[in-house]
Design an enzyme around this catalytic site. Sequence first.
Site, short mmCIF file in Angstrom:
data_model
loop_
_atom_site.label_atom_id
_atom_site.label_comp_id
_atom_site.label_asym_id
_atom_site.label_seq_id
_atom_site.Cartn_x
_atom_site.Cartn_y
_atom_site.Cartn_z
N ARG A 156 27.22 38.26 42.20
CA ARG A 156 26.12 38.47 42.72
C ARG A 156 25.78 37.56 43.90
O ARG A 156 26.16 36.45 43.98
CB ARG A 156 25.04 38.33 41.89
N HIS B 85 30.58 45.03 48.28
CA HIS B 85 30.07 44.99 46.84
C HIS B 85 30.95 46.24 46.25
O HIS B 85 30.43 46.86 45.31
CB HIS B 85 28.76 44.98 46.53
#
Length: 309
Positions: free
Chosen positions: A222, A270
Amino acid sequence: MTPEVVLVRGGQADAVRSRIRSDFPDVRVLDDETAHPETTIVAGRVRDEELPGLPALDWVHSWAAGVESEVGPALRRSGVAVTSSAGNGAVPLAEHAMLLALQLDRGGRRWADAAREARWDRFTHGELAGKTMGIYGFGNIGAALAPRASAFDMTVIGLRRDVGSTPAAVERLYRPEEVLDFAGRCDVLVVTAPLTVETRGAIDLRVLSALRPGATVIVVSRGGIVVDADLLTALDSGAVAGAGLDAHTVEPLPADSPFWSRDDVVVTPHNGATTTATADRGTAIFLDNLRRRVTREPLVNRVDPSSLA
């Protein structure tokens, strides 16, 4: 006992509905993604504004491993149980971390630039063997990454809140309060922690400056754990030699982000865990929890809403 009514949302919704109907004939599955007042379980995202129309809801399962962006303030306060798909992407993210480590250590971006220009560019580069990889937030991803790094003849250390026993392929586990000692051993720092109130901003300039000379930083879990401004400062000063970023503080990464144009940074969108197998593992986690729900066993991958950043 009131029959369970399941609402399924997401890319594999049709397949998941079919599995539920096949494996759990006593569970009612809604035919589409429309919220229904009798819904007791949602597999997928629930928006806060939907909660008043879901009075029977008491369990939400997220297809994501990290749910901080999936669980709104009202859902956090509601008392509804929340579970995640943590562990579903551990294998591809471990592979992605190794890919980024190799790209940074070997100057892969330089080769790619030369190839586009049909230019023969030979240069001296690094090798991972003999270096130390530090895994910050050693959990599912770390457990998959450690043996892969060890196979490259790297020493592997980790940091996590609950040290417990040291896993195979790991030399030592550090506690969060030992982060500077941990960082001081890292040639490659890989961030695999969830984003929580404890980890947000935890990798700051103090930690980055403690890394070994020539160290690289990789983020696959993250954004927001590494302080972006501090990482840029460390890159500019040479305290950090390069960064591989798959997870970002703001997503999509803004077009004006300085990370895009730096030769010492590899950016991926991502995308490290976007595999069919990841989705299949997420489905398996949910179906196992549904079995637990039906047999009144404790759910796994429970999320504490108060810990979410």
